[in-house]
Write a protein that holds these residues in place. Structure first.
Motif, short mmCIF file in Angstrom:
data_model
loop_
_atom_site.label_atom_id
_atom_site.label_comp_id
_atom_site.label_asym_id
_atom_site.label_seq_id
_atom_site.Cartn_x
_atom_site.Cartn_y
_atom_site.Cartn_z
N ASP A 153 -10.08 1.32 23.47
CA ASP A 153 -9.66 2.27 24.33
C ASP A 153 -8.43 1.72 24.88
N PHE A 154 -8.24 0.41 25.50
CA PHE A 154 -7.25 -0.13 26.02
C PHE A 154 -6.13 -0.37 25.24
N ILE A 202 -0.20 0.34 30.39
CA ILE A 202 -0.85 -1.13 30.08
C ILE A 202 0.24 -2.02 29.56
N VAL A 203 0.50 -3.08 30.09
CA VAL A 203 1.22 -4.05 29.10
C VAL A 203 0.64 -5.35 28.56
N GLN A 232 -11.12 -10.08 31.26
CA GLN A 232 -11.21 -10.03 32.58
C GLN A 232 -9.98 -9.25 33.31
N LYS A 233 -8.98 -9.19 32.82
CA LYS A 233 -7.75 -8.38 33.55
C LYS A 233 -7.09 -7.36 32.55
N ILE A 234 -6.66 -6.29 33.36
CA ILE A 234 -5.76 -5.46 32.79
C ILE A 234 -4.32 -5.35 33.49
N ARG A 284 -11.19 -6.13 35.28
CA ARG A 284 -12.13 -5.06 34.80
C ARG A 284 -13.29 -4.76 35.42
N GLN A 285 -13.80 -5.72 36.15
CA GLN A 285 -15.16 -5.46 36.99
C GLN A 285 -15.27 -4.64 37.91
#
Length: 72
Positions: free
Chosen positions: A12-13, A38-39, A44-46, A60-61
């Motif tokens: 998805d990302f 989104i780059v 853990q991170k977006i 992400r959590q």
């Protein structure tokens, strides 16, 4: 009005990143980022970018990510 589709999986990302789709980010039921792309992402991170100097790191959590699609 925009429709929201939740982003959950890496696929998805990756699709949102590849197509530079606009997303909306929520944390604690509040919008904390809107119309960003989104780059980069990992487990853990977006990382999103809303404008030239506006880079934001989201975990992400603790956040929920939604793809914005125009309602036609």
């Amino acid at each position: 009005m925009a429709l929201l589709y939740r982003l959950i999986t890496d696929a998805d990302f990756q699709e949102a990143l590849d197509k530079e789709k606009k997303i909306r980010v929520f944390q604690d039921n509040q919008i904390i980022d809107n119309k960003a792309i989104i780059v980069r992402f990992d487990e853990q991170k977006i990382v999103t970018q809303a404008s030239v100097g506006d880079i934001t790191y989201h975990t992400r959590q603790t956040c929920e990510f939604f793809l914005l699609k125009a309602n036609k």
